[in-house]
Design a protein around this motif. Structure first.
Motif, mmCIF file in Angstrom:
data_model
loop_
_atom_site.group_PDB
_atom_site.id
_atom_site.type_symbol
_atom_site.label_atom_id
_atom_site.label_comp_id
_atom_site.label_asym_id
_atom_site.label_seq_id
_atom_site.Cartn_x
_atom_site.Cartn_y
_atom_site.Cartn_z
ATOM 1 N N PRO A 54 0.833 -1.216 0.000
ATOM 2 C CA PRO A 54 0.000 0.000 0.000
ATOM 3 C C PRO A 54 0.861 1.257 0.000
ATOM 4 C CG PRO A 54 -0.776 -1.566 1.644
ATOM 5 C CD PRO A 54 0.516 -2.109 1.124
ATOM 6 N N CYS A 97 -10.144 -4.939 -5.764
ATOM 7 C CA CYS A 97 -8.684 -4.911 -5.896
ATOM 8 C C CYS A 97 -8.045 -4.563 -4.556
ATOM 9 C CB CYS A 97 -8.257 -3.906 -6.971
ATOM 10 S SG CYS A 97 -8.962 -4.223 -8.583
ATOM 11 N N THR A 98 -8.423 -5.289 -3.523
ATOM 12 C CA THR A 98 -8.094 -4.891 -2.147
ATOM 13 C C THR A 98 -6.630 -5.094 -1.776
ATOM 14 O OG1 THR A 98 -9.042 -4.933 0.076
ATOM 15 C CG2 THR A 98 -8.620 -7.089 -0.939
ATOM 16 N N ASP A 115 -10.139 -9.592 -4.172
ATOM 17 C CA ASP A 115 -8.938 -9.586 -5.005
ATOM 18 C C ASP A 115 -8.892 -10.885 -5.804
ATOM 19 O OD1 ASP A 115 -6.218 -7.635 -4.816
ATOM 20 O OD2 ASP A 115 -5.939 -9.572 -5.828
ATOM 21 N N VAL A 116 -8.253 -10.810 -6.946
ATOM 22 C CA VAL A 116 -8.154 -11.967 -7.830
ATOM 23 C C VAL A 116 -6.950 -12.843 -7.450
ATOM 24 C CG1 VAL A 116 -6.695 -10.933 -9.631
ATOM 25 C CG2 VAL A 116 -8.544 -12.493 -10.286
ATOM 26 N N GLY A 160 -11.916 -13.204 -6.140
ATOM 27 C CA GLY A 160 -12.779 -13.076 -7.310
ATOM 28 C C GLY A 160 -12.289 -12.016 -8.266
ATOM 29 N N ASP A 161 -12.806 -12.111 -9.484
ATOM 30 C CA ASP A 161 -12.531 -11.114 -10.517
ATOM 31 C C ASP A 161 -13.490 -9.943 -10.270
ATOM 32 O OD1 ASP A 161 -12.008 -9.683 -12.795
ATOM 33 O OD2 ASP A 161 -12.932 -11.123 -14.161
ATOM 34 N N LEU A 162 -12.952 -8.835 -9.826
ATOM 35 C CA LEU A 162 -13.749 -7.662 -9.428
ATOM 36 C C LEU A 162 -14.954 -8.129 -8.598
ATOM 37 C CD1 LEU A 162 -13.334 -5.414 -12.594
ATOM 38 C CD2 LEU A 162 -11.918 -5.564 -10.547
ATOM 39 N N VAL A 199 -8.382 0.586 -6.021
ATOM 40 C CA VAL A 199 -7.052 0.960 -6.506
ATOM 41 C C VAL A 199 -6.674 -0.184 -7.431
ATOM 42 C CG1 VAL A 199 -4.686 1.565 -5.903
ATOM 43 C CG2 VAL A 199 -6.559 2.135 -4.336
ATOM 44 N N ALA A 202 -0.751 -6.365 -10.675
ATOM 45 C CA ALA A 202 -1.216 -5.351 -9.719
ATOM 46 C C ALA A 202 -0.969 -3.947 -10.255
ATOM 47 C CB ALA A 202 -0.495 -5.521 -8.379
HETATM 48 C C1 SAM Z 1 -2.447 -1.572 -7.338
HETATM 49 S S1 SAM Z 1 -2.846 -2.978 -6.346
HETATM 50 C C2 SAM Z 1 -3.812 -2.181 -5.064
HETATM 51 C C3 SAM Z 1 -3.987 -2.975 -3.797
HETATM 52 C C4 SAM Z 1 -4.639 -2.205 -2.649
HETATM 53 N N1 SAM Z 1 -5.932 -1.680 -3.013
HETATM 54 C C5 SAM Z 1 -3.743 -1.083 -2.162
HETATM 55 O O1 SAM Z 1 -4.025 0.065 -2.452
HETATM 56 O O2 SAM Z 1 -2.750 -1.388 -1.487
HETATM 57 C C6 SAM Z 1 -4.035 -3.754 -7.391
HETATM 58 C C7 SAM Z 1 -4.631 -5.041 -6.852
HETATM 59 O O3 SAM Z 1 -5.669 -5.430 -7.768
HETATM 60 C C8 SAM Z 1 -5.689 -6.826 -7.887
HETATM 61 N N2 SAM Z 1 -6.396 -7.118 -9.139
HETATM 62 C C9 SAM Z 1 -5.938 -6.955 -10.415
HETATM 63 N N3 SAM Z 1 -6.914 -7.312 -11.281
HETATM 64 C C10 SAM Z 1 -7.993 -7.682 -10.549
HETATM 65 C C11 SAM Z 1 -9.298 -8.158 -10.878
HETATM 66 N N4 SAM Z 1 -9.685 -8.309 -12.145
HETATM 67 N N5 SAM Z 1 -10.151 -8.462 -9.864
HETATM 68 C C12 SAM Z 1 -9.767 -8.313 -8.559
HETATM 69 N N6 SAM Z 1 -8.530 -7.887 -8.197
HETATM 70 C C13 SAM Z 1 -7.664 -7.556 -9.174
HETATM 71 C C14 SAM Z 1 -4.230 -7.211 -7.839
HETATM 72 O O4 SAM Z 1 -4.084 -8.576 -7.472
HETATM 73 C C15 SAM Z 1 -3.706 -6.237 -6.774
HETATM 74 O O5 SAM Z 1 -3.759 -6.798 -5.484
#
Ligand code: SAM
Length: 271
Positions: A79, A115-116, A138-139, A157-159, A174, A198
């Protein structure tokens, strides 16, 4: 005056980190020592990992975010301080809803953090509004496990695909938003260590963010807020997708240097 043995160790670590290019070498030396202790073998391994560019938080296992201590496991996006701007706004909107209620809403205020990652945004929302129902998605399995270890209710999950119609008051994301061509210009340690999935968001960086907008149209109640992190001039690029999904009252925010860091938008009609 001669230095104490402890001060000698800190100074030695600091010098090595500075030579390896760490900008905040003194601070990092203190954090490494606090995390692994002065035992020579453990400290040597930790310093070597950092010299090689591995994120400090993966070595210490911790970072700070909005005043909270957040666990960060190796392989999970670390983060960033700039994301605190988004987390604070999201928590304030969630607290407003919790205090005021809303016409037609029942039960607790609800937030979804797409995207946690390690769950930092969700954690801040949950701690700021203790009665709220907050879920992170998160995926990446490692991220979900890490978010759960931080006390966040997190699903794989995907989104929003693993969620029903949440009737959420706030959706945060994010998502990866670095344009593909800009990945090459990220700092070497970020590029080499943090998961590309990510970071990278396709040609204009918004491939996942546009899907977030569509998902938020389904997950939010009318009147609910979407907050996404952005950079560059991505607010203008995202505007048509927001309008199409029924978002209004778009409010971008900038950091102290005047750089775009994200935007909030209110859903006025369900998609
Ligand atoms: C830039 S990081 C941000 C993590 C967190 N929100 C933070 O600010 O520390 C993006 C995150 O999105 C996840 N991600 C990417 N594509 C995704 C999707 N289609 N569905 C869920 N999560 C996803 C990645 O695995 C990653 O953990």
């Amino acid at each position: 005056m001669p230095r104490s043995p402890a001060a000698e160790i800190v100074a030695g670590v600091e010098a090595r980190l500075a030579a390896a290019g760490c900008i905040a070498a003194a601070e990092e030396a203190g954090e490494l020592l606090a995390a692994v202790g002065p035992r020579a073998a453990a400290l040597e391994e930790a310093v070597r990992r950092r010299e090689a560019g591995e994120p400090l938080a993966w070595i210490t296992g911790l970072t700070r975010f909005c005043g909270h201590q957040v666990r960060v496991d190796p392989g999970v996006y670390v983060p960033r301080p700039q994301t605190e701007l988004l987390a604070e706004r999201a928590a304030a909107l969630l607290a407003e809803r919790a205090a005021a209620g809303c016409a037609g809403c029942t039960g607790a205020a609800r937030a979804v953090d797409l995207c946690t990652g390690a769950g930092a945004v969700a954690l801040h929302c949950q701690r700021s509004v203790p009665g709220a129902a907050v879920v992170g998605v998160d995926v990446d399995r490692r991220a979900v496990a890490c978010a759960r270890a931080n006390g966040v209710t997190a699903v794989l999950g995907d989104l929003g695909s693993a969620l029903g119609d949440e009737c959420a008051d706030v959706v945060t994301a994010v998502a990866p938003y670095v344009p593909t061509a800009a990945v090459a210009f990220l700092p070497a340690d970020v590029r080499c260590y943090e998961p590309r999935a990510a970071l990278e968001g396709g040609v204009d960086g918004l491939a996942v963010v546009r899907r977030v907008v569509a998902e938020a149209g389904r997950l939010l109640r009318p009147g609910g807020w979407l907050l996404v992190e952005l950079g560059g001039e991505q607010d203008a690029l995202l505007a048509p997708a927001l309008t199409r999904q029924g978002f209004r009252d778009v409010a971008p925010w900038e950091d102290e240097e005047g750089d775009l860091r994200g935007l909030a938008a209110r859903l006025v009609r369900p998609a």
